[in-house]
Design an enzyme around this catalytic site. Structure first.
Site, PDB file in Angstrom:
ATOM      1  N   GLY A 110      24.105  21.724  11.213  1.00  0.00           N
ATOM      2  CA  GLY A 110      23.432  21.715   9.917  1.00  0.00           C
ATOM      3  C   GLY A 110      21.992  21.279  10.083  1.00  0.00           C
ATOM      4  O   GLY A 110      21.636  20.716  11.123  1.00  0.00           O
TER       5      GLY A 110
ATOM      6  N   CYS B  86      26.969  20.063  17.212  1.00  0.00           N
ATOM      7  CA  CYS B  86      25.598  19.694  16.863  1.00  0.00           C
ATOM      8  C   CYS B  86      25.586  18.600  15.778  1.00  0.00           C
ATOM      9  O   CYS B  86      26.026  17.487  16.016  1.00  0.00           O
ATOM     10  CB  CYS B  86      24.833  20.952  16.461  1.00  0.00           C
ATOM     11  SG  CYS B  86      23.062  20.734  16.506  1.00  0.00           S
ATOM     12  N   TYR B  87      25.158  18.903  14.550  1.00  0.00           N
ATOM     13  CA  TYR B  87      25.168  17.895  13.481  1.00  0.00           C
ATOM     14  C   TYR B  87      26.580  17.327  13.303  1.00  0.00           C
ATOM     15  O   TYR B  87      26.763  16.132  13.067  1.00  0.00           O
ATOM     16  CB  TYR B  87      24.684  18.542  12.179  1.00  0.00           C
ATOM     17  CG  TYR B  87      24.668  17.609  10.980  1.00  0.00           C
ATOM     18  CD1 TYR B  87      23.678  16.638  10.838  1.00  0.00           C
ATOM     19  CD2 TYR B  87      25.638  17.705   9.981  1.00  0.00           C
ATOM     20  CE1 TYR B  87      23.660  15.789   9.729  1.00  0.00           C
ATOM     21  CE2 TYR B  87      25.621  16.873   8.870  1.00  0.00           C
ATOM     22  CZ  TYR B  87      24.629  15.916   8.750  1.00  0.00           C
ATOM     23  OH  TYR B  87      24.613  15.083   7.653  1.00  0.00           O
TER      24      TYR B  87
ATOM     25  N   HIS C 265      25.679  24.935  21.024  1.00  0.00           N
ATOM     26  CA  HIS C 265      26.410  25.842  20.119  1.00  0.00           C
ATOM     27  C   HIS C 265      27.304  26.795  20.915  1.00  0.00           C
ATOM     28  O   HIS C 265      26.817  27.805  21.424  1.00  0.00           O
ATOM     29  CB  HIS C 265      25.415  26.633  19.265  1.00  0.00           C
ATOM     30  CG  HIS C 265      24.759  25.777  18.220  1.00  0.00           C
ATOM     31  ND1 HIS C 265      25.291  25.611  16.963  1.00  0.00           N
ATOM     32  CD2 HIS C 265      23.649  25.006  18.272  1.00  0.00           C
ATOM     33  CE1 HIS C 265      24.523  24.782  16.265  1.00  0.00           C
ATOM     34  NE2 HIS C 265      23.514  24.401  17.047  1.00  0.00           N
TER      35      HIS C 265
ATOM     36  N   GLU D  98      29.327  28.843  19.734  1.00  0.00           N
ATOM     37  CA  GLU D  98      29.619  30.053  18.958  1.00  0.00           C
ATOM     38  C   GLU D  98      28.586  31.160  19.143  1.00  0.00           C
ATOM     39  O   GLU D  98      28.821  32.288  18.737  1.00  0.00           O
ATOM     40  CB  GLU D  98      29.740  29.698  17.460  1.00  0.00           C
ATOM     41  CG  GLU D  98      28.450  29.271  16.754  1.00  0.00           C
ATOM     42  CD  GLU D  98      28.105  27.791  16.923  1.00  0.00           C
ATOM     43  OE1 GLU D  98      28.599  27.184  17.895  1.00  0.00           O
ATOM     44  OE2 GLU D  98      27.332  27.261  16.109  1.00  0.00           O
TER      45      GLU D  98
ATOM     46  N   ASP E 209      34.880  49.318   2.451  1.00  0.00           N
ATOM     47  CA  ASP E 209      35.543  48.195   1.785  1.00  0.00           C
ATOM     48  C   ASP E 209      36.450  48.660   0.652  1.00  0.00           C
ATOM     49  O   ASP E 209      37.623  48.284   0.585  1.00  0.00           O
ATOM     50  CB  ASP E 209      34.516  47.191   1.235  1.00  0.00           C
ATOM     51  CG  ASP E 209      33.567  46.724   2.309  1.00  0.00           C
ATOM     52  OD1 ASP E 209      33.919  46.851   3.494  1.00  0.00           O
ATOM     53  OD2 ASP E 209      32.468  46.245   1.973  1.00  0.00           O
TER      54      ASP E 209
ATOM     55  N   LYS F  32      33.717  42.101   7.879  1.00  0.00           N
ATOM     56  CA  LYS F  32      33.652  43.576   7.906  1.00  0.00           C
ATOM     57  C   LYS F  32      34.411  44.177   9.101  1.00  0.00           C
ATOM     58  O   LYS F  32      35.113  45.164   8.955  1.00  0.00           O
ATOM     59  CB  LYS F  32      32.184  43.996   7.972  1.00  0.00           C
ATOM     60  CG  LYS F  32      31.967  45.460   7.727  1.00  0.00           C
ATOM     61  CD  LYS F  32      31.187  45.618   6.457  1.00  0.00           C
ATOM     62  CE  LYS F  32      31.050  47.036   6.014  1.00  0.00           C
ATOM     63  NZ  LYS F  32      30.727  47.076   4.585  1.00  0.00           N
TER      64      LYS F  32
END
Ligand code: XMP
Length: 530
Positions: free
Chosen positions: A69, A96-97, A186, A188, A244, A386
């Site tokens: 964050g 992280c945060y 990170h 990710e 969608d 998606k």
């Protein structure tokens, strides 16, 4: 209209899956964490901090990830670590945060620092290769990506340092007994090449999750849920022909069969052959009751003389709703439910700790309907990204042309005919767009491109044709690569390809004497021109 609330506890079916709770502290990467976890076939959801302890216990996460964050743990009024999370006793990974919050809460030292971005080389400590860093050699140097201001200088009592970089004495820590882990980098992001292995270790070694979140499991469960919700009632669905709404319709059709009626509104703002393609595919492959309404004249009439992009969007949104409501009424189905293809990113955006993002363009999805409509909503894709929707479409054996399809905006070609929209200008654009798409398909690069479009500019340019001077329209071509449409880069076509498309458009589309290629990235440009 009953909207499911974001804080709803899981249904029994969802509850049977291993579930990871992601607490969002406002990182730009929070969605990426969720995507990585879903890619590992583990169900997860993103929620803001501050959920009650009772809610957390009902939600029953197998583990919790605290996101990064923009705040510093020292700032006033920053989101904190809910003590209820620690009392759950499940494993926690702070990123992280999130790591700094864990450190602060457990009595470690977080030091303020200057912002640091970018790659770092990280060394894993001796003896730390048995849980989060399983499969990594102690002492091995690992490329990781960091983006932080503060950092942890000393792990909390009872915690040990499990990795360090040159600038970060505590790049990762853990309390093995309490199964609490923190990483300053990170895992990710793609720039941490082995980040997925680290997240997998958290999911499967530490949280003991099962990899059971698959498209076919989702379909079975969603079909059951829709049946329970809809019962014997009639259901309608606004179909746009995009992935969608097509997947949502196919899913609901599997659940309720002939109780579903789809309504496709031809706004007259569609691309060449689009209405016929949608109709044919639906009738051939899906056998869903489909009502096609030709409202082209109504839309064009409403748009007459309008050139402001936002006014166009508002007019199209309003007209769509009117046509849709009228058609639903005329059908006399007495429908109680309305299907919408809302996706998870739309749901998250409105509940992030940062609040909804600023309106750059009013994105009205065809299907963005008003609050006072007399329907309850069925939004079977609310939990999906998606790429997962595409997976579900394939499981439902939806025609590949629907699944691969580039996104197409609700207001259609009206926001690609810059300035005033007339039938003639729409025809010109439609022809150019068809040539561009045909060439992209022919070159076998359609799937490499997020979205490709032609734009009719509101200027005319001088040219020579034969022996005479011409003064005609300009077409701009745009093609971008993107992960999610939020950021995008222009697609590097080969020059020969561009030359071919340009020649064809100028030769085959009457009234066009110049073609340009848009080489702007988003940001600062956007994908569409209006
Ligand atoms: P921009 O132009 O904002 O577009 O970079 C990002 C994505 O959103 C689509 N888009 C729209 N979709 N209604 C929609 O349903 C709209 O008004 C609208 N405007 C843009 C755009 O095509 C791209 O995929």
């Amino acid at each position: 209209m009953n909207r499911p609330t974001s804080g709803a506890p899981p249904t029994d079916r969802q509850g049977a899956h291993s579930r990871i709770l992601i607490v969002d502290y406002g990182s730009q990467f929070t969605q990426l964490i969720a995507r990585r976890i879903r890619e590992a076939r583990v169900y997860c959801e993103i929620h803001p901090p501050g959920r009650s302890e009772a809610w957390l216990r009902r939600w029953r996460p197998a583990g919790v990830v605290l996101s990064g964050g923009p705040s510093s743990v020292y700032d006033p009024d920053v989101p904190g670590l809910d003590p209820g999370l620690l009392r759950l006793g499940v494993p926690i990974l702070g990123i992280c945060y999130g790591m700094q919050l864990l450190a602060r809460q457990r009595g470690g030292a977080v030091v303020p620092g200057r912002r640091e971005y970018g790659r770092a080389r990280m060394r894993i400590a001796e003896g730390a290769g048995d849980d989060l860093f399983h499969g990594f050699d102690p002492g091995e140097e690992l490329a990781v990506w960091c983006s932080h201001g503060d950092h942890v200088d000393e792990p909390p009592p009872g915690f040990e340092t499990t990795a360090a970089t040159r600038d970060l004495p505590v790049a990762a820590f853990r309390s093995k007994s309490r199964r609490l882990h923190g990483v300053q980098f990170h895992p990710e992001v793609a720039h941490t090449p082995r980040g997925a292995e680290i997240l997998d270790n958290f999911l499967f070694r530490i949280c003991q999750c099962r990899a059971d979140w698959t498209a076919s499991a989702f379909v079975d469960e969603a079909v059951g849920r829709i049946r329970e919700t809809a019962g014997d009632a009639q259901v309608i669905c606004g179909l746009s022909g995009g992935v969608d709404s097509s997947v949502a319709a196919a899913l609901v059709h599997r659940a309720v069969g002939d109780a579903l009626t789809c309504i496709f509104v031809d706004t007259g703002l569609l691309r060449s052959g689009e209405r016929e393609r949608v109709e044919r595919t639906f009738r051939e492959h899906m056998r869903i009751r489909l009502v096609v309404v030709d409202a082209a004249a109504e839309f064009l009439g409403e748009l007459e003389g309008v050139s402001d992009p936002e006014t166009k969007r508002r007019i199209i949104g309003g007209t769509f709703i009117r046509v849709f409501e009228r058609t639903a009424r005329e059908l006399g189905t007495n429908a109680r439910f309305l299907v919408q293809g809302t996706l998870y990113p739309d749901v998250i955006e409105s509940h992030s700790v940062q609040g909804p993002s600023a309106t750059i363009k009013t994105h009205h999805n065809v299907g963005g309907l008003p609050e006072e409509m007399p329907f309850d909503l069925i939004e079977p894709l609310r939990e999906l990204f998606k790429d997962e929707v595409r997976g579900v479409g394939r499981t439902l054996e939806l025609d590949e042309t629907f699944i691969r399809r580039h996104p197409f905006p609700g207001p259609g070609l009206a926001i690609r005919v810059l300035g005033q929209v007339t039938a003639e200008r729409l025809r010109t654009l439609r022809r150019a767009d068809a040539i561009f798409t045909e060439e992209i398909e022919g070159a076998g690069i359609y799937d490499e491109i997020w979205q490709a479009l032609a734009v009719l500019l509101p200027v005319r340019s001088v040219g020579v044709m034969g022996d005479g001077r011409s003064y005609e329209n300009v077409i701009a071509l745009r093609a971008v690569t993107s992960q999610d449409g939020m950021t995008a880069d222009w697609y590097p076509f080969e020059h020969r390809f561009l030359a071919r498309v340009s020649t064809r458009i100028i030769n085959e589309v009457a009234g066009v004497n110049r073609v340009t290629y848009d080489i702007s990235s988003k940001p600062p440009a956007t994908i569409e021109w209006e």
